[in-house]
Enzyme design. Structure first.
Site, PDB file in Angstrom:
ATOM      1  N   ASP A 146      79.641  64.538  -6.817  1.00  0.00           N
ATOM      2  CA  ASP A 146      80.422  65.489  -6.011  1.00  0.00           C
ATOM      3  C   ASP A 146      81.121  66.573  -6.844  1.00  0.00           C
ATOM      4  OD1 ASP A 146      79.676  63.763  -4.001  1.00  0.00           O
ATOM      5  OD2 ASP A 146      81.627  62.754  -3.878  1.00  0.00           O
ATOM      6  N   ARG A 163      82.190  49.374  -4.228  1.00  0.00           N
ATOM      7  CA  ARG A 163      83.480  49.916  -3.771  1.00  0.00           C
ATOM      8  C   ARG A 163      84.276  48.688  -3.333  1.00  0.00           C
ATOM      9  NH1 ARG A 163      82.307  55.406  -3.406  1.00  0.00           N
ATOM     10  NH2 ARG A 163      80.266  55.956  -2.549  1.00  0.00           N
ATOM     11  N   GLY A 166      80.372  55.328  -6.071  1.00  0.00           N
ATOM     12  CA  GLY A 166      78.974  55.767  -5.950  1.00  0.00           C
ATOM     13  C   GLY A 166      78.364  56.008  -7.323  1.00  0.00           C
ATOM     14  N   GLY A 199      84.611  57.793  -9.830  1.00  0.00           N
ATOM     15  CA  GLY A 199      85.221  58.956  -9.193  1.00  0.00           C
ATOM     16  C   GLY A 199      86.684  58.733  -8.870  1.00  0.00           C
ATOM     17  N   ASP A 200      87.224  59.536  -7.946  1.00  0.00           N
ATOM     18  CA  ASP A 200      88.674  59.458  -7.727  1.00  0.00           C
ATOM     19  C   ASP A 200      89.122  58.124  -7.128  1.00  0.00           C
ATOM     20  OD1 ASP A 200      87.601  60.073  -5.299  1.00  0.00           O
ATOM     21  OD2 ASP A 200      88.999  61.681  -4.828  1.00  0.00           O
ATOM     22  N   THR A 222      80.494  61.268 -10.871  1.00  0.00           N
ATOM     23  CA  THR A 222      80.200  61.408  -9.439  1.00  0.00           C
ATOM     24  C   THR A 222      79.386  62.676  -9.225  1.00  0.00           C
ATOM     25  OG1 THR A 222      81.142  62.013  -7.286  1.00  0.00           O
ATOM     26  CG2 THR A 222      82.586  62.299  -9.172  1.00  0.00           C
ATOM     27  N   ARG A 229      71.390  60.897  -5.364  1.00  0.00           N
ATOM     28  CA  ARG A 229      72.115  60.119  -6.377  1.00  0.00           C
ATOM     29  C   ARG A 229      71.181  59.475  -7.400  1.00  0.00           C
ATOM     30  NH1 ARG A 229      76.631  57.472  -3.068  1.00  0.00           N
ATOM     31  NH2 ARG A 229      75.799  55.482  -3.742  1.00  0.00           N
ATOM     32  N   ARG A 266      80.882  64.446   0.036  1.00  0.00           N
ATOM     33  CA  ARG A 266      82.095  63.940   0.709  1.00  0.00           C
ATOM     34  C   ARG A 266      82.895  65.117   1.262  1.00  0.00           C
ATOM     35  NH1 ARG A 266      83.736  58.647   0.285  1.00  0.00           N
ATOM     36  NH2 ARG A 266      82.523  58.221  -1.555  1.00  0.00           N
ATOM     37  N   ARG A 316      78.334  52.156 -28.097  1.00  0.00           N
ATOM     38  CA  ARG A 316      78.002  52.446 -29.513  1.00  0.00           C
ATOM     39  C   ARG A 316      79.208  52.978 -30.290  1.00  0.00           C
ATOM     40  NH1 ARG A 316      71.546  53.983 -29.524  1.00  0.00           N
ATOM     41  NH2 ARG A 316      70.953  51.845 -28.969  1.00  0.00           N
ATOM     42  N   LYS A 373      64.614  88.132  10.002  1.00  0.00           N
ATOM     43  CA  LYS A 373      64.049  86.996   9.278  1.00  0.00           C
ATOM     44  C   LYS A 373      62.976  86.296  10.092  1.00  0.00           C
ATOM     45  CE  LYS A 373      66.574  86.425   5.477  1.00  0.00           C
ATOM     46  NZ  LYS A 373      66.131  86.042   4.149  1.00  0.00           N
ATOM     47  N   ALA A 409      77.161  55.435 -24.725  1.00  0.00           N
ATOM     48  CA  ALA A 409      78.058  56.126 -25.666  1.00  0.00           C
ATOM     49  C   ALA A 409      79.320  55.300 -25.915  1.00  0.00           C
ATOM     50  CB  ALA A 409      78.418  57.507 -25.114  1.00  0.00           C
ATOM     51  N   MET A 415      75.068  66.030   0.235  1.00  0.00           N
ATOM     52  CA  MET A 415      76.234  65.151   0.013  1.00  0.00           C
ATOM     53  C   MET A 415      77.400  65.910  -0.637  1.00  0.00           C
ATOM     54  SD  MET A 415      75.016  61.435  -1.281  1.00  0.00           S
ATOM     55  CE  MET A 415      74.548  60.156  -0.156  1.00  0.00           C
ATOM     56  N   ARG A 430      60.387  78.581  10.769  1.00  0.00           N
ATOM     57  CA  ARG A 430      61.458  77.734  11.301  1.00  0.00           C
ATOM     58  C   ARG A 430      62.788  77.915  10.564  1.00  0.00           C
ATOM     59  NH1 ARG A 430      57.604  72.396  11.778  1.00  0.00           N
ATOM     60  NH2 ARG A 430      57.089  72.687  13.971  1.00  0.00           N
ATOM     61  N   ASP A 447      84.185  66.722  -7.804  1.00  0.00           N
ATOM     62  CA  ASP A 447      85.366  67.038  -6.992  1.00  0.00           C
ATOM     63  C   ASP A 447      86.673  66.569  -7.627  1.00  0.00           C
ATOM     64  OD1 ASP A 447      84.851  64.337  -6.806  1.00  0.00           O
ATOM     65  OD2 ASP A 447      85.203  64.189  -4.666  1.00  0.00           O
TER      66      ASP A 447
HETATM   67  O1  F6P Z   1      80.885  60.168  -3.893  1.00  0.00           O
HETATM   68  C1  F6P Z   1      79.494  60.160  -4.023  1.00  0.00           C
HETATM   69  C2  F6P Z   1      78.833  60.090  -2.671  1.00  0.00           C
HETATM   70  O2  F6P Z   1      77.429  60.133  -2.861  1.00  0.00           O
HETATM   71  C3  F6P Z   1      79.277  61.145  -1.667  1.00  0.00           C
HETATM   72  O3  F6P Z   1      78.665  62.387  -1.896  1.00  0.00           O
HETATM   73  C4  F6P Z   1      78.896  60.485  -0.367  1.00  0.00           C
HETATM   74  O4  F6P Z   1      79.692  60.965   0.689  1.00  0.00           O
HETATM   75  C5  F6P Z   1      79.192  59.034  -0.633  1.00  0.00           C
HETATM   76  O5  F6P Z   1      79.145  58.859  -2.038  1.00  0.00           O
HETATM   77  C6  F6P Z   1      78.243  58.067   0.023  1.00  0.00           C
HETATM   78  O6  F6P Z   1      78.672  56.791  -0.260  1.00  0.00           O
HETATM   79  P1  F6P Z   1      77.830  55.481   0.025  1.00  0.00           P
HETATM   80  O7  F6P Z   1      76.711  55.411  -0.968  1.00  0.00           O
HETATM   81  O8  F6P Z   1      78.810  54.380  -0.144  1.00  0.00           O
HETATM   82  O9  F6P Z   1      77.286  55.617   1.413  1.00  0.00           O
END
Ligand code: F6P
Length: 352
Positions: A157, A101, A40, A131-132, A155, A285, A201, A54, A243, A51, A199, A192, A159
């Protein structure tokens, strides 16, 4: 004719035991490095590409941009990057090198093709920004072939184990806060409760910190164990008694389900409540990276190339207390980034 075996010093079968080298003893002669983005996208990836490019050029290296992540590596989709090619991208979101991906890179055959493409292009080492999932791919590759990889965590996330920070997190956090502030205006006007899905994950850090920043009454994240109780307490005591509106932030990976599911159940059980749902989605994103992301990306981009020059390989560049650290891919992908319990406490004191 490519001699793949020469680069395949551990044999062409996946070893049973992990034996990845992080610091090569024999000095490596680097001439050309590849750089690509994977998984992502996140704001600040372009700043990292800049960076890396260069720093490499400053050190007399040629830089090849690999277009479209691991997929582009397999296809041999390469373009040389000059100093000027990365001019004007520091402040832009997305990634100029595109991303993907790749399913094929998960296979042995896919990684073999990728290695052949790198050798054909005479790329000596690679910087992967992702990411991972991207680091898991790099780790599998490193167990089969001897082309060094260094990773930069990118990423929204945040994470990844071994680094306090991943590029894009701060930008996404600010995007969420701006969006929820706007939703809050209408929530208050109509009295409301809004269920807002964020997001992340399986990680709840983006939800937790954005929830604190907007003063959400409830934050539901996968890492906490008493979500149900907190939520019910808010509905019965917080909302019904005092509330007149409310914000419930829900991490997309929460075990109670997504915002739609949770809202539907709450509506059924409390027909008197005026509930709306908002799923923020991929807007999180996009956009221009914050100063924090630009600085982190610049720091990590420089460090990644310096690590390769220093014979490092199969490591991720991380940040701890703002300082650069080297984390083996094997650690970065195997362990989880734990959430700071103090943040959960802060939320309970201030907003419950
Ligand atoms: O890992 C980044 C992320 O935006 C997550 O937060 C989310 O679950 C996932 O990618 C969504 O992936 P895609 O863009 O492939 O739907």
């Amino acid at each position: 004719m490519l001699n793949l075996q020469q680069y395949n010093s551990k044999g062409n079968t996946m070893p049973q035991k992990h034996a990845t080298v992080h610091h090569s003893e024999k000095p490596r002669k680097l001439k050309k490095i590849g750089v690509f983005t994977s998984g992502g996208d996140s704001p600040g990836m372009n700043a990292a590409i800049r960076a890396v490019t260069r720093t490499a050029i400053t050190n007399g290296l040629q830089v090849i941009g690999i277009v479209g992540g691991y997929e582009g590596m397999i296809q041999g989709d390469f373009r040389e990057l000059s100093w000027l090619d990365v001019s004007g991208i520091l402040q832009t979101g997305g990634t100029i090198l595109k991303t993907a991906r790749s399913q094929e890179f998960r296979t042995k055959e896919g990684r073999k093709k990728a290695c052949e493409s790198l050798l054909k292009e005479e790329i000596d080492a690679v910087v992967v920004i992702g990411g991972d999932g991207s680091f898991t791919g790099a780790l599998a590759f490193s167990e089969e072939y001897d082309i060094p990889f260094v990773g930069i965590p990118g990423t929204i996330d945040n994470d990844i184990f071994g680094t306090e920070y991943t590029i894009g997190y701060d930008s996404a956090l600010n995007t969420v806060v701006q969006a929820v502030d706007k939703i809050k205006d209408t929530a208050v006007s109509h009295g409301r409760i809004f269920f807002i899905e964020v997001m992340g994950r399986e990680a709840g850090l983006l939800a937790l910190n954005s929830g604190i920043a907007v003063g959400a009454e409830v934050i539901l994240i996968p890492e906490s164990t008493n979500d149900q109780k907190v939520f019910e307490h808010f509905i019965s005591k917080g909302y019904k008694r005092k509330k007149t509106s409310g914000i419930v932030i829900i991490a997309e990976g929460d075990e109670m389900g997504g915002a739609l599911k949770i809202a539907e159940k709450a509506e059924k059980e409390n027909p008197d409540l005026d509930i709306r749902v908002s799923i923020l989605g991929h807007m999180q994103r996009g956009g221009s990276p914050t100063a924090k992301d630009r600085i982190a990306a610049s720091k990590m981009g420089v460090a990644a190339v310096e690590a390769l020059i220093d014979n490092r390989q199969n490591i991720m560049i991380g940040l701890k207390h703002e300082q650069v650290v080297h984390v083996p891919f094997s650690e970065a992908v195997k362990l989880n980034h734990a959430i700071d319990e103090n943040l959960i406490k802060i939320q309970h004191i201030l907003n419950s």
